[in-house]
Scaffold this active site. Sequence first.
Site, PDB file in Angstrom:
ATOM      1  N   HIS A   1     -10.929  -1.455   4.471  1.00  0.00           N
ATOM      2  CA  HIS A   1     -10.669  -0.685   5.695  1.00  0.00           C
ATOM      3  C   HIS A   1     -11.315   0.689   5.680  1.00  0.00           C
ATOM      4  CE1 HIS A   1      -7.851   0.703   2.722  1.00  0.00           C
ATOM      5  NE2 HIS A   1      -7.583   1.757   3.457  1.00  0.00           N
ATOM      6  N   ASP A   2     -11.789   1.147   4.528  1.00  0.00           N
ATOM      7  CA  ASP A   2     -12.355   2.495   4.414  1.00  0.00           C
ATOM      8  C   ASP A   2     -13.875   2.518   4.487  1.00  0.00           C
ATOM      9  OD1 ASP A   2     -10.213   4.221   4.348  1.00  0.00           O
ATOM     10  OD2 ASP A   2      -9.886   4.000   2.208  1.00  0.00           O
TER      11      ASP A   2
ATOM     12  N   ASP B   1      -2.763   4.958  -3.123  1.00  0.00           N
ATOM     13  CA  ASP B   1      -3.815   5.572  -2.328  1.00  0.00           C
ATOM     14  C   ASP B   1      -4.130   6.980  -2.840  1.00  0.00           C
ATOM     15  OD1 ASP B   1      -5.460   5.620   0.218  1.00  0.00           O
ATOM     16  OD2 ASP B   1      -4.153   7.330   0.592  1.00  0.00           O
TER      17      ASP B   1
ATOM     18  N   GLU C   1      -6.547   3.684  -6.254  1.00  0.00           N
ATOM     19  CA  GLU C   1      -7.785   3.950  -5.517  1.00  0.00           C
ATOM     20  C   GLU C   1      -8.422   5.220  -6.074  1.00  0.00           C
ATOM     21  OE1 GLU C   1      -9.475   5.199  -1.118  1.00  0.00           O
ATOM     22  OE2 GLU C   1      -7.561   5.923  -1.881  1.00  0.00           O
TER      23      GLU C   1
ATOM     24  N   ASP D   1       0.850  -1.190   0.000  1.00  0.00           N
ATOM     25  CA  ASP D   1       0.000   0.000   0.000  1.00  0.00           C
ATOM     26  C   ASP D   1       0.890   1.246   0.000  1.00  0.00           C
ATOM     27  OD1 ASP D   1      -2.280   1.594   0.192  1.00  0.00           O
ATOM     28  OD2 ASP D   1      -3.228   0.215   1.604  1.00  0.00           O
TER      29      ASP D   1
END
Length: 556
Positions: free
Chosen positions: A333-334, A201, A255, A99
């Site tokens: 996770h978001d 990200d 993302e 990530d």
Amino acid sequence: MSNKKWWEEAIIYQIYPRSFQDTNDDGIGDIEGILQRLDYVRSLGVNTLWVNPLALSPQDDNGYDVIDYKKIDPLFGEQSEGKKLIEEVHKRGMKLIYDFPLHHTSIEHPWFKEAIKGKDNPYRDYYIWADAPKGKSHPTNWTAELGESVWTKEENGDQFYLHLFKQSMADLNWDNPDLRKEMLDTLDYLIAKGIDGFRFDAFIYMSVDKNLPDHPDEEGPGTEMVEYGDRLIDYLNEIKKRIKARNEDILIIGEATSATAEITKKYTLPEADRVDKIITLTQFPEDTSQVEDRLKKELQWAPLDLKKFKQIQKEFQEKVPYTGGPILYWNNHDEPRHQHKYGNTKQYRDNSQTMTAALLYLQKGIPIIYYGEEIGMQNFEYTNPEQMGDQEAVSFYEEAEKLGWDHEKIMYNLNFTSRDTSRGIMQWNESEKVGFTQQATPWTRYNREEIYNVKSQQENPSSILNFYKQLISLKKTPLFTDGDYHMQETKDQLVVYERNLGDEKGWVYCNFSDNEETIELTKEVSEAKIVLTNSNNKVENTLLTLSPYGTMVLVK
């Protein structure tokens, strides 16, 4: 000889390191914990891991605020353990996705510490600075999540730095060639260490119009003014060409929270040299007709709009069929865990979990399974907003209370919308600390359940865990990896699609409702073999009966 990339057949398992396994008894998951559980992960049948950030960070945003991209945060372990993780993943025939927050850094990053020394510092231009026009308090009227300005004034000068998200995370200036070189060199470094792929990200905010136009409203989100900026494609071209020159098999996932099927197609076409895959948050449209307009929509529970959901799934299948198809996921996770949010996990928990998995993951595309999803983990519940550590939740509570909402109603909504509820610790067994840690207090709240843990479900042939193993095995077959896709016209609460590859055919039937549903099958389908089913479904002659949240997969 096939020209397929490895990731066209990837089945990804996402690990949130803080919550997976604690081995040093500090209440926070660590790399050694991941190493101890790699054989379990491999036993699921997945072939790729995505691990949320491990880089050195003050942890103001759980690792997405980076101080040093090349160092492992001591919170998770030593540098040697990071190296061992790559080696052990590869020993098991799996790949590892890193990530990589490339849109911003922590304000504690050495670059930013240099930048605030003054306008003449060479690192100044690594970030985005602006003056406030005469008569204005800030350079623009852009706002962040809580309605505060995205601009913060430096302590020893008159300029402001841009932070689309938290004040502690300063946006990088990708127009600066030295910054780009530093970031590309860092990616080279990680590839040399053995990383197989990257998740970029918030990449859609990398290009900022330096004219800094105001939001057309009195004030508005800065993200709306920055996403998909004019130079974004140029930056992505440069990054992808550099990465692929270093190793053409590296997977690049971006993302892009607002990406539609059309935008996903634009950024992922193989010949476009942008990214390989996109994770978007647009795949779960909600029916917001009953929400309170005076409160933030995103923090109010709303049901899934099944008609739009099916339409969006169909669009992604039709517009992004190449190189393995689109990314398929329910949870990360978001966001809160969606089976808990959209299914009926009080009455039909196992079926809600297994039906939704079959619905998405047997489409053409690359599944991402979020840790604990395979045992039916649910969102944990907060009893008050202060427990969330999220000022947005506290503000919502105060505003809703002023409108007359009672405590239970407010918390019901927050517990179904806050991303923090999905980050509970992994439920390995039914012990007091669910096998996550020994004596320490876990870093976050969690659920402790007799049935919904790994130990219990490994022993039960009809468990959610064993359904997932069967599903993953089925997904690996050429029919469900490479086959054509066709969604059938049905009533809104039914999702039915066909996969075809040569003479082989497969049919996936899903009931997304609390009611039993019957479907008239063609003779061809009724004679096909049932290869996967959850509870209480049956075929009699040409009539298929699906239980609430039932699913059945047939192959001929």
